[in-house]
Design a protein around this motif. Structure first.
Motif, PDB file in Angstrom:
ATOM      1  N   SER A 175      56.937  10.549  40.942  1.00  0.00           N
ATOM      2  CA  SER A 175      56.426   9.707  42.215  1.00  0.00           C
ATOM      3  C   SER A 175      55.592  10.415  42.998  1.00  0.00           C
ATOM      4  CB  SER A 175      57.612   9.205  43.118  1.00  0.00           C
ATOM      5  OG  SER A 175      58.381   8.307  42.392  1.00  0.00           O
ATOM      6  N   PHE A 176      54.767  11.324  42.369  1.00  0.00           N
ATOM      7  CA  PHE A 176      53.722  12.064  43.268  1.00  0.00           C
ATOM      8  C   PHE A 176      52.719  11.283  43.979  1.00  0.00           C
ATOM      9  CE2 PHE A 176      55.024  16.298  41.333  1.00  0.00           C
ATOM     10  CZ  PHE A 176      55.263  16.844  42.532  1.00  0.00           C
ATOM     11  N   ASN A 177      52.602   9.973  43.249  1.00  0.00           N
ATOM     12  CA  ASN A 177      51.595   8.981  43.635  1.00  0.00           C
ATOM     13  C   ASN A 177      51.559   8.723  45.287  1.00  0.00           C
ATOM     14  OD1 ASN A 177      53.653   7.652  42.837  1.00  0.00           O
ATOM     15  ND2 ASN A 177      52.667   5.909  42.331  1.00  0.00           N
ATOM     16  N   LYS A 178      52.818   8.418  45.748  1.00  0.00           N
ATOM     17  CA  LYS A 178      53.312   8.026  46.953  1.00  0.00           C
ATOM     18  C   LYS A 178      52.791   9.346  47.905  1.00  0.00           C
ATOM     19  CE  LYS A 178      57.107   5.251  45.614  1.00  0.00           C
ATOM     20  NZ  LYS A 178      58.573   5.021  45.857  1.00  0.00           N
ATOM     21  N   LEU A 179      53.340  10.406  47.414  1.00  0.00           N
ATOM     22  CA  LEU A 179      52.792  11.607  48.279  1.00  0.00           C
ATOM     23  C   LEU A 179      51.266  11.781  48.525  1.00  0.00           C
ATOM     24  CD1 LEU A 179      53.817  14.257  50.011  1.00  0.00           C
ATOM     25  CD2 LEU A 179      53.635  15.335  47.645  1.00  0.00           C
ATOM     26  N   PHE A 180      50.654  11.790  47.492  1.00  0.00           N
ATOM     27  CA  PHE A 180      49.395  11.887  47.264  1.00  0.00           C
ATOM     28  C   PHE A 180      48.504  10.672  48.014  1.00  0.00           C
ATOM     29  CE2 PHE A 180      49.825  15.484  44.711  1.00  0.00           C
ATOM     30  CZ  PHE A 180      48.641  16.069  44.345  1.00  0.00           C
ATOM     31  N   LYS A 181      49.075   9.394  47.958  1.00  0.00           N
ATOM     32  CA  LYS A 181      48.354   8.261  48.688  1.00  0.00           C
ATOM     33  C   LYS A 181      48.506   8.601  50.364  1.00  0.00           C
ATOM     34  CE  LYS A 181      48.816   3.339  48.987  1.00  0.00           C
ATOM     35  NZ  LYS A 181      49.478   2.122  48.477  1.00  0.00           N
ATOM     36  N   HIS A 182      49.640   8.941  50.558  1.00  0.00           N
ATOM     37  CA  HIS A 182      50.159   9.250  52.190  1.00  0.00           C
ATOM     38  C   HIS A 182      49.279  10.154  52.691  1.00  0.00           C
ATOM     39  CE1 HIS A 182      52.600   9.675  55.814  1.00  0.00           C
ATOM     40  NE2 HIS A 182      52.573  10.772  55.511  1.00  0.00           N
ATOM     41  N   LYS A 183      48.862  11.135  52.059  1.00  0.00           N
ATOM     42  CA  LYS A 183      48.031  12.590  52.407  1.00  0.00           C
ATOM     43  C   LYS A 183      46.680  11.755  52.412  1.00  0.00           C
ATOM     44  CE  LYS A 183      50.615  16.397  50.838  1.00  0.00           C
ATOM     45  NZ  LYS A 183      50.787  17.357  52.036  1.00  0.00           N
ATOM     46  N   LEU A 184      46.322  10.960  51.534  1.00  0.00           N
ATOM     47  CA  LEU A 184      44.986  10.575  51.460  1.00  0.00           C
ATOM     48  C   LEU A 184      44.596   9.733  52.812  1.00  0.00           C
ATOM     49  CD1 LEU A 184      42.119  10.884  50.195  1.00  0.00           C
ATOM     50  CD2 LEU A 184      43.083   8.561  48.572  1.00  0.00           C
ATOM     51  N   LEU A 185      45.717   8.763  53.020  1.00  0.00           N
ATOM     52  CA  LEU A 185      45.598   7.891  54.235  1.00  0.00           C
ATOM     53  C   LEU A 185      45.473   8.591  55.446  1.00  0.00           C
ATOM     54  CD1 LEU A 185      48.173   5.050  53.073  1.00  0.00           C
ATOM     55  CD2 LEU A 185      45.537   4.783  53.319  1.00  0.00           C
ATOM     56  N   TYR A 189      39.962  15.963  46.859  1.00  0.00           N
ATOM     57  CA  TYR A 189      41.149  16.559  45.602  1.00  0.00           C
ATOM     58  C   TYR A 189      42.025  15.432  45.462  1.00  0.00           C
ATOM     59  CZ  TYR A 189      45.211  19.059  44.140  1.00  0.00           C
ATOM     60  OH  TYR A 189      46.246  19.415  43.674  1.00  0.00           O
ATOM     61  N   TYR A 190      42.579  15.038  46.621  1.00  0.00           N
ATOM     62  CA  TYR A 190      43.782  13.877  46.584  1.00  0.00           C
ATOM     63  C   TYR A 190      43.144  12.750  45.649  1.00  0.00           C
ATOM     64  CZ  TYR A 190      45.983  16.744  50.209  1.00  0.00           C
ATOM     65  OH  TYR A 190      46.688  17.695  50.910  1.00  0.00           O
ATOM     66  N   ARG A 191      42.170  12.338  46.037  1.00  0.00           N
ATOM     67  CA  ARG A 191      41.553  10.938  45.174  1.00  0.00           C
ATOM     68  C   ARG A 191      41.491  11.345  43.836  1.00  0.00           C
ATOM     69  NH1 ARG A 191      37.134   8.841  43.382  1.00  0.00           N
ATOM     70  NH2 ARG A 191      36.742   6.553  43.466  1.00  0.00           N
ATOM     71  N   ASN A 192      40.735  12.433  43.269  1.00  0.00           N
ATOM     72  CA  ASN A 192      40.924  12.734  41.869  1.00  0.00           C
ATOM     73  C   ASN A 192      41.860  12.921  41.322  1.00  0.00           C
ATOM     74  OD1 ASN A 192      37.667  12.497  42.374  1.00  0.00           O
ATOM     75  ND2 ASN A 192      37.455  14.667  42.828  1.00  0.00           N
ATOM     76  N   THR A 193      42.760  13.602  42.022  1.00  0.00           N
ATOM     77  CA  THR A 193      43.948  13.868  41.344  1.00  0.00           C
ATOM     78  C   THR A 193      44.817  12.544  41.006  1.00  0.00           C
ATOM     79  OG1 THR A 193      44.215  16.125  42.490  1.00  0.00           O
ATOM     80  CG2 THR A 193      46.184  15.164  41.519  1.00  0.00           C
ATOM     81  N   LEU A 194      44.653  11.543  41.984  1.00  0.00           N
ATOM     82  CA  LEU A 194      45.294  10.286  41.917  1.00  0.00           C
ATOM     83  C   LEU A 194      44.781   9.669  40.594  1.00  0.00           C
ATOM     84  CD1 LEU A 194      45.790   9.000  45.585  1.00  0.00           C
ATOM     85  CD2 LEU A 194      47.396   8.882  43.959  1.00  0.00           C
ATOM     86  N   LEU A 195      43.448   9.892  40.275  1.00  0.00           N
ATOM     87  CA  LEU A 195      42.875   9.007  39.328  1.00  0.00           C
ATOM     88  C   LEU A 195      42.962   9.796  37.967  1.00  0.00           C
ATOM     89  CD1 LEU A 195      39.964   7.481  41.223  1.00  0.00           C
ATOM     90  CD2 LEU A 195      42.149   6.485  40.554  1.00  0.00           C
ATOM     91  N   SER A 196      43.378  11.219  37.880  1.00  0.00           N
ATOM     92  CA  SER A 196      43.215  11.984  36.764  1.00  0.00           C
ATOM     93  C   SER A 196      44.069  11.669  35.833  1.00  0.00           C
ATOM     94  CB  SER A 196      43.588  13.572  37.234  1.00  0.00           C
ATOM     95  OG  SER A 196      43.690  14.218  36.159  1.00  0.00           O
ATOM     96  N   PRO A 197      43.906  11.476  34.470  1.00  0.00           N
ATOM     97  CA  PRO A 197      44.661  11.115  33.364  1.00  0.00           C
ATOM     98  C   PRO A 197      45.685  11.957  33.175  1.00  0.00           C
ATOM     99  CG  PRO A 197      42.261  10.935  32.844  1.00  0.00           C
ATOM    100  CD  PRO A 197      42.428  11.482  34.214  1.00  0.00           C
ATOM    101  N   ALA A 198      45.265  13.359  33.486  1.00  0.00           N
ATOM    102  CA  ALA A 198      46.247  14.544  33.268  1.00  0.00           C
ATOM    103  C   ALA A 198      47.484  14.574  34.032  1.00  0.00           C
ATOM    104  CB  ALA A 198      45.474  15.926  33.375  1.00  0.00           C
ATOM    105  N   ALA A 199      47.302  13.687  35.220  1.00  0.00           N
ATOM    106  CA  ALA A 199      48.345  13.908  36.222  1.00  0.00           C
ATOM    107  C   ALA A 199      49.170  12.733  36.174  1.00  0.00           C
ATOM    108  CB  ALA A 199      48.036  13.838  37.762  1.00  0.00           C
ATOM    109  N   VAL A 200      48.772  11.480  35.369  1.00  0.00           N
ATOM    110  CA  VAL A 200      49.488  10.141  35.182  1.00  0.00           C
ATOM    111  C   VAL A 200      51.014  10.525  34.619  1.00  0.00           C
ATOM    112  CG1 VAL A 200      49.682   7.984  33.972  1.00  0.00           C
ATOM    113  CG2 VAL A 200      47.615   8.945  34.569  1.00  0.00           C
ATOM    114  N   LYS A 201      51.261  11.185  33.874  1.00  0.00           N
ATOM    115  CA  LYS A 201      52.758  11.381  33.464  1.00  0.00           C
ATOM    116  C   LYS A 201      53.637  11.857  34.649  1.00  0.00           C
ATOM    117  CE  LYS A 201      53.584  14.636  30.583  1.00  0.00           C
ATOM    118  NZ  LYS A 201      53.485  15.443  29.068  1.00  0.00           N
ATOM    119  N   GLU A 202      53.205  13.069  35.355  1.00  0.00           N
ATOM    120  CA  GLU A 202      54.093  13.416  36.250  1.00  0.00           C
ATOM    121  C   GLU A 202      54.027  12.601  37.592  1.00  0.00           C
ATOM    122  OE1 GLU A 202      53.897  17.311  37.489  1.00  0.00           O
ATOM    123  OE2 GLU A 202      54.247  18.258  35.401  1.00  0.00           O
ATOM    124  N   PHE A 203      52.979  11.849  37.789  1.00  0.00           N
ATOM    125  CA  PHE A 203      52.655  11.016  38.828  1.00  0.00           C
ATOM    126  C   PHE A 203      53.807   9.857  38.596  1.00  0.00           C
ATOM    127  CE2 PHE A 203      48.756  11.480  41.738  1.00  0.00           C
ATOM    128  CZ  PHE A 203      49.054  12.804  41.713  1.00  0.00           C
TER     129      PHE A 203
END
Length: 588
Positions: A223-233, A205-219
């Motif tokens: 800065s949700f990308n930092k949160l998701f990357k942290h959770k993924l790690l 879920y975290y990986r697919n959301t990070l790569l999702s075109p629909a999430a790019v704008k809000e990321f």
């Protein structure tokens, strides 16, 4: 043990039924694989005896050269047959994976209620079952290995029994610790896989959301990308730690089991060496028994490992068979009457409903709908509006009370013929990565003039902008064109209007559409005089044209009438409407 054997027996029967020819050939080849090593040893023993004596083997009249040729042929077959086996197993795996997948899909389609699909445990099981390759492949290879190593074990056991029967017993006893360790390891591995699957699901879920075109704008904005990357790690770290601990246990167990087996083999080796020195055993026999020691021990260990690794297949197939046996969440036992007549009326009579989560959504509601009526269902969030839609579509059955269509309980109607009378436009619509035509018509064969039949829903000008018109592939997942949120929603509205129906259910259909287009769409919906139209919305400015408005509050009907009637006689409706009135008034 009994349950495991029963489940594995059902699994074997299932696989054999789906691919009988392939399984017969695989079993036959596995038997040959099991016999070849012993055959090679027997020929090798005769070769060594003849070669060292420099004479022809008395029983068969074969020379050392002839025996060498036979031994080479056996070795060629022994080392080429695994390629044939792998090919057969892979072909069988593909077919069985397809059959398993289609059985799972077929079961999901056959379930008419949606309670299972809203249950986390069901979703976890379905997610687990979806990875058929990781279950069917290992299971087939385990069957192959089981037949092969059991055949090899029996043949070598007989070989030792003809010489010194106690050798077979000692070797069997020496392998017991390894068998116990392997069984324990298999159970731990099964639990490990289930634990890791939960983590893997989160990671996907975290990986697919990070790569999702629909999430790019809000990321990018939040800065949700930092949160998701942290959770993924964090998840990857937890998975790594868990796997290292498990591998450490495997290493320690292997060292202990192997040590015991080597001690037993070494003792037997010394005994046989003494027999060879005093002439009781020929050099050829010594060579044969020496090789057999390791093969016997290896075959028995592999049998134990195969049985232990069957634990994973048992877990998968037990879930699979339980899934197939899962009962529907609505009662379709009486649903045999075909609905061929026109829908004249629908009636809710003292209907109450409580979700499986024990949240009560409706309390003793009663109302009726008649052909030609355009009814709006209004109320605050959580009032029970969408629940009524679900009950009408028989996605759930009422907890109490009954729903009638033409004075017959809807539970009596064949569910397919019943749902054919309905169509729907929903807020939580699906975006299918299919063509425009397939998004509107599920069979992909609809009228290309559908846009003109419902003008203003999906303008022809927007369709012309797409590369292939109605044949344009939508969605970026499969390389298609991405639409805006409003365009997707208008396509979903068109899908609901295009399906032949006598009852149209509309549930918050314009969340992504601006007020002007919203007004046009509601005007189109409420201008339809045929059949029954039931519209759920919280935008009250759009429902004044409805012939009736049913007002819900906390799961109860608290008002029923036209807008002009309710605005005067129903204080609750008046407050709801007036709280939104400013949205629909023109401002200077």
């Amino acid at each position: 043990m009994k349950a495991k054997l029963k489940t594995l027996g059902r699994a074997l029967k299932y696989v054999w039924t789906k691919t009988p020819i392939e399984m017969f050939i695989v079993t036959a080849v596995s038997l040959i694989e099991g016999l070849l090593p012993v055959s090679a040893l027997v020929v090798l023993k005769k070769f060594v005896d003849v070669f060292t004596a420099n004479e022809t083997y008395a029983e068969t009249g074969l020379s050392s050269a002839s025996l060498a040729v036979v031994w080479i042929l056996i070795m060629i077959v022994q080392y080429t047959i695994p390629s044939i086996t792998t090919y057969l197993l892979e072909v069988t795996r593909e077919r069985c994976s397809k059959e398993l997948s289609m059985s799972i899909v077929g079961k999901c389609i056959s379930i008419q209620g949606i309670a299972h699909f809203e249950d986390k445990q069901f979703l976890d099981i379905n997610d687990w079952l979806s990875f058929t390759d990781r279950s069917v492949g290992p299971f087939l290879y385990q069957i192959n290995d089981g037949v092969k190593y059991c055949t090899g074990f029996i043949s070598i056991f007989a070989l030792f029994a003809s010489f010194e029967y106690w050798i077979s017993i000692v070797l069997t006893v020496s392998i017991v610790p390894s068998m116990i360790i392997a069984q324990k390891r298999s159970l731990e591995k099964s639990h490990q896989e289930e634990a890791l699957e939960a983590l893997s699901r989160k990671a996907r879920y975290y990986r697919n959301t990070l790569l999702s075109p629909a999430a790019v704008k809000e990321f990018k904005l939040f800065s949700f990308n930092k949160l998701f990357k942290h959770k993924l790690l964090e998840l990857f770290s937890d998975m790594e730690i868990s796997n290292v601990r498990f591998q450490r246990k495997i290493r320690n167990g292997d060292i202990l089991g192997t040590s015991i087996r080597i001690i037993a083999i070494g003792s037997i080796f010394i005994f046989m060496l003494g027999k060879t020195r005093d002439g009781t055993v020929t050099i050829g026999s010594f060579a044969m028994y020496l090789q057999s020691l390791f093969q016997f021990s290896n075959n028995l260990l592999m049998i134990a490992l195969v049985w232990a690794y069957f634990e994973g297949s048992y877990n998968y197939f037990s879930k699979f068979f339980n899934f197939l046996a899962m009962e529907d969440t609505i009662d379709i036992s009486r649903s045999r009457r075909m609905l061929v007549e026109c829908v004249e009326a629908i009636r809710f009579e003292n209907v109450s409903f409580t979700y499986p989560s024990e949240k009560q959504a409706l309390r003793n509601i009663s109302f009726s709908l008649k052909a030609g009526e355009r009814v709006a269902l209004v109320g605050e969030n959580g009032a029970g509006k969408s629940t009524i839609i679900k009950l009408l579509l028989r996605l759930y059955d009422p907890s109490e009370g009954s729903i009638y269509l033409n004075d017959n309980a809807i539970l009596e109607y064949d569910i397919a013929s019943y749902r054919c009378k309905f169509s729907g436009i929903f807020q939580d619509f699906m975006k299918y990565d299919l063509t425009v035509r397939e998004n509107i018509f599920s069979d992909g064969s609809g009228n290309d003039d559908i846009m003109n039949e419902f003008p203003g829903v999906f303008p022809e000008s927007e369709l012309e902008k797409l590369p292939d018109g109605m044949s344009s592939l939508l969605g970026t997942t499969l390389g298609g064109v991405e639409l805006s949120g409003g365009q997707w929603q208008r396509l979903a509205i068109l899908r609901g209007l295009a399906k032949p129906h006598e009852v149209l259910l509309v549930d918050e259909p314009t969340a992504s559409i601006d007020p002007i287009e919203e007004s046009r769409i509601f005007e189109l919906v409420f201008s339809r005089n045929e059949g029954i139209t039931l519209c759920v919305t919280h935008r009250l400015g759009s429902v004044k044209e409805a012939s009736r408005i049913i007002v819900l509050k906390d799961g109860e009907v608290v008002g029923d009438g036209s807008h002009n009637e309710l605005i005067v006689t129903n204080d609750y409706y008046n407050r709801l409407y007036m709280s939104q009135a400013s949205m629909y008034e023109s401002k200077p």
